[in-house]
Design an enzyme around this catalytic site. Structure first.
Site, PDB file in Angstrom:
ATOM      1  N   SER A 191      51.865 -30.610   3.353  1.00 24.24           N
ATOM      2  CA  SER A 191      51.442 -29.616   2.377  1.00 24.24           C
ATOM      3  C   SER A 191      51.514 -28.181   2.878  1.00 24.24           C
ATOM      4  O   SER A 191      51.615 -27.260   2.079  1.00 24.24           O
ATOM      5  CB  SER A 191      50.013 -29.915   1.915  1.00 24.24           C
ATOM      6  OG  SER A 191      49.120 -29.903   3.010  1.00 24.24           O
ATOM      7  N   HIS A 197      52.702 -34.267  -2.611  1.00 23.64           N
ATOM      8  CA  HIS A 197      53.715 -33.219  -2.738  1.00 23.64           C
ATOM      9  C   HIS A 197      55.125 -33.802  -2.758  1.00 23.64           C
ATOM     10  O   HIS A 197      56.100 -33.055  -2.645  1.00 23.64           O
ATOM     11  CB  HIS A 197      53.575 -32.214  -1.595  1.00 23.64           C
ATOM     12  CG  HIS A 197      52.261 -31.499  -1.589  1.00 23.64           C
ATOM     13  ND1 HIS A 197      52.040 -30.340  -2.289  1.00 23.64           N
ATOM     14  CD2 HIS A 197      51.080 -31.810  -0.974  1.00 23.64           C
ATOM     15  CE1 HIS A 197      50.785 -29.943  -2.108  1.00 23.64           C
ATOM     16  NE2 HIS A 197      50.188 -30.824  -1.308  1.00 23.64           N
ATOM     17  N   LYS A 218      49.548 -31.912  -9.474  1.00 25.78           N
ATOM     18  CA  LYS A 218      50.725 -31.139  -9.062  1.00 25.78           C
ATOM     19  C   LYS A 218      51.860 -31.380 -10.067  1.00 25.78           C
ATOM     20  O   LYS A 218      51.863 -30.812 -11.149  1.00 25.78           O
ATOM     21  CB  LYS A 218      51.076 -31.486  -7.627  1.00 25.78           C
ATOM     22  CG  LYS A 218      49.918 -31.116  -6.685  1.00 25.78           C
ATOM     23  CD  LYS A 218      50.094 -31.576  -5.287  1.00 25.78           C
ATOM     24  CE  LYS A 218      48.959 -31.098  -4.407  1.00 25.78           C
ATOM     25  NZ  LYS A 218      47.628 -31.616  -4.761  1.00 25.78           N
TER      26      LYS A 218
END
Length: 397
Positions: free
Chosen positions: A182, A210, A241
């Site tokens: 990250s 991610h 996200k």
């Protein structure tokens, strides 16, 4: 000793506030998009994890509104008792199908997901092998599990193997790694991790917070990127996200998911995802399945920005990287805070990242990108970053 004595140790916070360079808690006054209004200022947003740009997609918004109208604003209980909606079950089935796993479990936040998964599957007699740059939630989860946590140097497979050799044969082993790290934006060495896991009888868990929507031809994440989808035992990820919502999940064998559902304290004793959050995640997943070209667009823009920064003379790590996380090292806290302020004043928002999120002396500007950015916006941001870095280069703590 007064319990609250430690709360007085905030002099550095007060000092940067007095100096006008405090970089946190800026107030957004618009939707989360490539450009935002923040404290009355129009700003290029390169500090968001809205990777596919779906937080403003009409279908996602409409799904959330419809869910509130149908189910209300909350579930008022845990999944274990009164908090399971038909929508929760459908989301888990759709996730399992998308990730080609037998089952999935959803959690109310991404942080809670790691706490809930790891503390359930690892116990006092087990070992957790943890990359030093894994997310903080993985570290806290390892502590909650009471397993022995062994940290290996970041992406250092020789160090990982050395640590694996020291584990007693009678112990269970879980290797946990971020898929995309990250802070650094680099990708884990999954092929080597899988090889070592086979050799030493370990299980593999990938935190793909991610990676989902970012890597792989269909956006299925790190394992798809490497062609190792059958080799990862547990996927973990978030909805906050690429999937434009709030919450998290695990996907694994059915027996593992069923076990976690019945023994995971963070899962059992937490209220379930709100109806709107579930509906928004389902809608975003539907769009990702339908429009995998968004993943390629994100990759193209991430490569474009790296080239733009290099052209401006901005030093970056992983120049050949493809992920939408590009760290720019500023090293000292004061230089980092000052750079963030100057960038914000000129219409560019980035994240100020200092210890403990990164090691001491490795402070950085964390920049991240969306599939909905335009090349012109990124070129402009790269030039402003170059100007600001030149201005702050001599600032020390």
């Amino acid at each position: 000793m007064d319990l609250f004595k430690k709360c007085e140790q905030t002099e550095w916070i007060e000092q940067v506030k007095r100096d006008g360079i405090y970089p946190y808690f800026h107030r957004l006054e618009s939707r989360q998009g490539p450009e935002v209004v923040m404290e009355g200022k129009k700003t290029i947003m390169i500090g968001s994890n809205n990777y596919l740009g779906l937080t403003t997609h009409p279908e996602v918004i409409e799904a959330g509104v419809a869910a509130i109208k149908e189910y209300g604003t909350g579930c008022s209980g845990s999944r274990f008792l009164n908090g399971t909606l038909r929508e929760h079950v459908l989301l888990e089935e759709e996730l399992a199908d998308f990730l080609d796993k037998e089952a999935a479990v959803t959690f109310s936040t991404g942080f809670q997901s790691n706490l809930g998964i790891i503390s359930a599957v690892a116990g006092r007699t087990d070992y957790i092998m943890c990359d030093r740059e894994n997310h903080a939630s993985i570290y806290d989860a390892a502590r909650l599990s009471f397993a022995k946590m062994v940290r290996y140097n970041h992406s250092d497979m020789a160090d990982l193997e050395e640590k694996l050799r020291s584990v007693p044969e009678s112990a269970g082993i879980l290797i946990v790694t971020d898929g995309v790290f990250s802070m650094g934006g680099d990708i884990c060495k999954l092929p080597e991790i899988v090889r070592l896991a086979r050799q030493y009888g370990a299980r593999v868990m990938v935190d793909d917070s991610h990676g989902l929507g970012v890597l792989g031809a269909r956006g299925r994440g790190t394992a798809e990127y490497f062609g190792l989808e059958k080799e990862v035992d547990i996927y973990m990820g978030t909805f906050s996200k690429s999937l434009a919502s709030l919450g998290g999940y695990m996907a694994a064998e059915r027996k593992v998911c069923e076990y976690v559902r019945h023994v995971s304290r963070p899962f059992i004793f937490s209220a379930s995802m709100t109806p709107a959050s579930v509906a928004c995640a389902r809608a975003a997943l539907k769009i990702l399945k339908r429009e995998p070209e968004r993943v390629q667009r994100l990759t193209d823009l991430s490569v474009f920005m790296r080239k733009a920064l290099i052209k401006e003379g901005v030093p970056i790590m992983h120049e050949d990287g493809i992920t939408p996380i590009i760290p720019i090292y500023t090293y000292t806290n004061r230089r980092t805070f000052t750079a963030c302020k100057k960038l914000f004043e000129r219409g560019v928002y980035v994240n100020s990242t200092v210890s403990p999120a990164v090691p001491e002396g490795q402070s950085l500007l964390r920049t991240s990108y969306m599939a909905t950015h335009k090349e012109e916006q990124l070129s402009r941001a790269a030039h402003i970053i170059k100007e600001v870095l030149e201005e702050v280069k001599d600032i020390e703590d």
